[in-house]
Design a protein around this motif. Structure first.
Motif, short mmCIF file in Angstrom:
data_model
loop_
_atom_site.label_atom_id
_atom_site.label_comp_id
_atom_site.label_asym_id
_atom_site.label_seq_id
_atom_site.Cartn_x
_atom_site.Cartn_y
_atom_site.Cartn_z
N SER A 215 -6.80 6.69 2.04
CA SER A 215 -7.30 5.33 1.89
C SER A 215 -6.61 4.38 2.88
N SER A 217 -5.23 5.04 5.65
CA SER A 217 -5.58 5.33 7.05
C SER A 217 -6.96 4.81 7.40
N LEU A 218 -7.73 4.47 6.35
CA LEU A 218 -9.10 3.96 6.56
C LEU A 218 -9.19 2.52 6.06
N HIS A 219 -8.26 1.68 6.52
CA HIS A 219 -8.26 0.25 6.17
C HIS A 219 -8.13 0.00 4.67
N ARG A 221 -9.34 1.70 2.22
CA ARG A 221 -10.67 1.90 1.65
C ARG A 221 -10.65 2.24 0.16
N TYR A 226 -17.02 -0.19 2.36
CA TYR A 226 -16.64 -1.58 2.58
C TYR A 226 -16.00 -2.24 1.35
N HIS A 228 -12.28 -2.53 -0.26
CA HIS A 228 -10.90 -2.29 0.18
C HIS A 228 -9.92 -2.62 -0.93
N ILE A 231 -4.02 -3.10 1.83
CA ILE A 231 -3.92 -3.41 3.26
C ILE A 231 -3.49 -2.13 3.95
N GLY A 232 -4.38 -1.57 4.74
CA GLY A 232 -4.08 -0.31 5.41
C GLY A 232 -4.06 -0.47 6.91
N CYS A 233 -4.56 0.53 7.59
CA CYS A 233 -4.62 0.49 9.05
C CYS A 233 -5.81 1.34 9.49
N ASN A 234 -5.99 1.46 10.77
CA ASN A 234 -7.04 2.31 11.31
C ASN A 234 -6.36 3.47 12.01
N SER A 235 -6.28 4.61 11.36
CA SER A 235 -5.56 5.74 11.94
C SER A 235 -6.29 7.04 11.63
#
Ligand SMILES: *Cc1c(COP(=O)(O)O)cnc(C)c1O
Length: 376
Positions: A215, A217-219, A221, A226, A228, A231-235
């Motif tokens: 989750s 690693s996918l913003h 998710r 859409y 959320h 608070i994640g990141c894009n990895s």
């Protein structure tokens, strides 16, 4: 001669690699998809854990693990003093405090006795909350988990195995990246299992942590794309890298890990009585991210390095500075013991090693070093 011969590897695997790259391009699918899911299950199976979550690089993998455990301000994270910067960088980036621990100069890995002392000291001081031990499988060799795991458990801590250099190593058949509560690796091209760019992964047996890492690693998710929840990141691992990794993992399992150990064994024989060769404890298997020899002094090491360079033989100093001497960590807490230990590890030199190094090339390296030592 090359240090880590990725061009020779490509020539050896060319038909499969080309097919993997081209079919990815033809498919039009570049983000996630079945290829990523396939490499994740193959990696988890190989390592021997239930879950693998791939991500963009090995540094993100470490950061994701700390985020899964919500490590932050006031937390102490024990990190070996001798490692690549990423192992410590992520700790500070999360607002936690890295507590540097001596490494055993024989293995270059975290010293369990020093770890125990440092944990006790942090507890006694009472300023920081001990949370995580980062154990690094440096140069391809697993850290001393027989000793580290009981220390981590008796202190109620979490073990984060930084297996960026350790993929493929093992202790009595149990593979690296399976020792930590969470383990991470990197697919940077020069690592034991590399892709054609950046890539990384985390490994764990804990389904909740794996889901949370995914989750994050996918913003952050939630249940749908859409929604959320954090608070994640894009990895993510690119699909094209997953395709390359499928080919390379097969070669790694089929012969590369054996071949690189054959090269290391040959070096061990040829260097007998000449320099201090890497120490691999009984029952341990290294995947030889580096083959690092030691000289009596830094001066001798530097002269040998220069003589090798004059013969176009590459060699590397991993690493010129330990964590406690890095300018960026000048403000972090230090312990005197760190300087004492450093004196015995700073004489190392890493020489060319890879599964495709020929016996003739290995002899050339060894003879050049012998010659340099005789002349100096
Ligand atoms: C390479 C490396 C990393 C970071 O991996 P990247 O994929 O380059 O971000 C972390 N820890 C160690 C010990 C490494 O060698």
């Amino acid at each position: 001669m090359e240090f880590r011969d990725l061009r020779k590897q490509y020539q050896a695997l060319k038909p499969e690699i080309d097919e993997a790259l081209l079919s990815c391009a033809a498919s039009g699918g570049f983000i996630m998809g079945p290829t990523v899911a396939e490499i994740e299950s193959q990696l988890a199976e190989y390592v021997g854990v239930s879950h693998c979550v791939t991500c963009a690089n090995g540094t993100d993998a470490l950061a994701l693990a700390l985020d899964v455990w919500q490590i932050g301000e006031g937390d102490a994270v024990f990190v070996p003093d001798f490692t690549f910067i990423a192992s410590a960088e992520v700790v500070v980036a999360k607002g936690a405090t890295p507590v540097f621990v001596e490494v055993d100069p024989r293995t270059f890995n975290i010293d369990p006795d020093a770890l125990e002392r440092r944990i006790a000291k942090v507890k006694a001081e009472g300023r920081l909350r001990p949370r995580v031990v980062v154990a690094v499988d440096l140069f391809g060799q697993p850290a001393d988990y027989d000793r580290i795991i009981p220390i981590v458990e008796s202190n109620g801590l979490l073990l984060l195995e930084d297996g960026a250099q350790g993929f493929g190593g093992a202790i009595r058949g149990r593979r690296a990246c399976s020792f930590g509560h969470i383990a991470t690796t990197s697919f940077f091209p020069a690592k034991p299992l590399g892709c054609y760019g950046d890539g990384g992964a985390i490994f764990t047996d804990n389904a909740d942590w794996a889901a949370r890492a995914r989750s994050l690693s996918l913003h952050g998710r939630g249940n749908s794309k859409y929604e959320h929840v954090a608070i994640g990141c894009n990895s993510r691992l690119d699909t094209i890298q997953a395709a390359v990794l499928k080919v390379k993992l097969k070669a790694f399992k089929d012969h590369e890990l054996n071949d690189v150990n054959r090269v290391a064994n040959l070096y061990n024989e040829l260097f007998d009585g000449v320099v201090e060769t890497p120490y691999v404890p009984e029952g341990f298997l290294s995947s030889w991210a580096q083959y690092t020899i030691k000289f009596h002094t830094v001066e001798i090491r530097d002269r040998v390095k220069a003589d090798l360079a004059a013969k176009s033989i590459p060699s590397m100093i991993y690493y010129p500075l330990p964590m406690h001497l890095q300018p960026v960590f000048a403000q972090q807490p230090h312990d005197e013991g760190l300087s004492r230990g450093w004196g015995r590890i700073k004489v190392g030199l890493s020489i060319p090693i890879n599964p495709y190094l020929t016996d003739a090339e290995a002899s050339l390296v060894v003879n050049a070093i012998k010659e340099s030592l005789t002349n100096n």
